[in-house]
Enzyme design. Structure first.
Site, PDB file in Angstrom:
ATOM      1  CB  CYS A  50      -0.922   0.006   1.219  1.00  0.00           C
ATOM      2  SG  CYS A  50      -2.065   1.409   1.220  1.00  0.00           S
ATOM      3  CB  CYS A  52      -2.436   5.134   1.539  1.00  0.00           C
ATOM      4  SG  CYS A  52      -2.410   4.426   3.201  1.00  0.00           S
ATOM      5  CB  CYS A  55      -0.319   2.080   5.415  1.00  0.00           C
ATOM      6  SG  CYS A  55      -1.924   1.365   5.045  1.00  0.00           S
TER       7      CYS A  55
END
Length: 191
Positions: A50, A52, A55
């Site tokens: 991930c 993003c 996180c």
């Protein structure tokens, strides 16, 4: 010769296969004294890299490795007093260790397609057999984390090289689940 793009230590050297019979394991934060421990009963699903900015990522990693498990299968078993919610307004209530900063579990509690699931970082477990990462999500978001846009072609190429498909949102299966949830709430889905 170009330098290899490093994405995350758990995938840079090759992705370890998971085990169909894996019965779960324990995550531990990075503290050497009194680490927070979280037990997960059973296998995780939708494990992915991930990009993003929410996180938790280990030092030097561009991506996080995160999966979900049913919330009922996630249990804080040691030193839970060291946990604090990172952002109480976020959809994913990420519980991080106040000492080392590692995100230990993140339940989704409000009305959402992911309600009843908890996000976890299986890389924090010494146990072998967790589901291997299946895809890369929110790839473009690494730019928001400080990666130069000119690096994106190389990053996407490296993601494919390690055997993952890069998406700038979630995988099609998860996007379908989100759209189905929204359509059911709106009354527009006729099955």
């Amino acid at each position: 010769m170009s330098e290899t793009v490093l994405l995350h230590p758990a995938i840079d050297g090759g992705i370890a296969a998971g085990s169909e019979s894996f019965a779960g394991g324990t995550l531990a934060c990075l503290c050497t004294e009194k680490p927070v421990k979280v037990r997960i009963d059973g296998q995780v699903v939708h494990n992915h890299a991930c990009g993003c900015t929410k996180c938790w990522k280990p030092s030097g990693a561009i991506f996080a490795i995160v999966a979900v498990a049913p919330t009922a299968n996630v249990h804080v078993v040691e030193n839970g007093d060291k946990l604090a919610i990172v952002d109480p307004d976020a959809l994913i209530l990420r519980h991080a260790c106040k000492v080392c900063g590692a995100h230990m579990h993140g339940p989704v509690e409000r009305d959402h397609a992911f309600k009843g699931l908890t996000f976890v970082h299986t890389e924090l477990s010494p146990d072998k057999g967790w589901q291997a990462p299946q895809f890369a999500a929110f790839v473009s978001s690494v730019i928001e984390g400080g990666v130069p846009p000119r690096s994106m072609d190389g990053i996407r190429a490296r993601i494919r090289e390690v055997g993952l498909e890069p998406y700038d949102c979630l995988s099609p299966t998860l996007m379908d689940a989100l759209a189905t949830f929204t359509a059911k709430k709106a009354g527009t889905l006729r099955e």
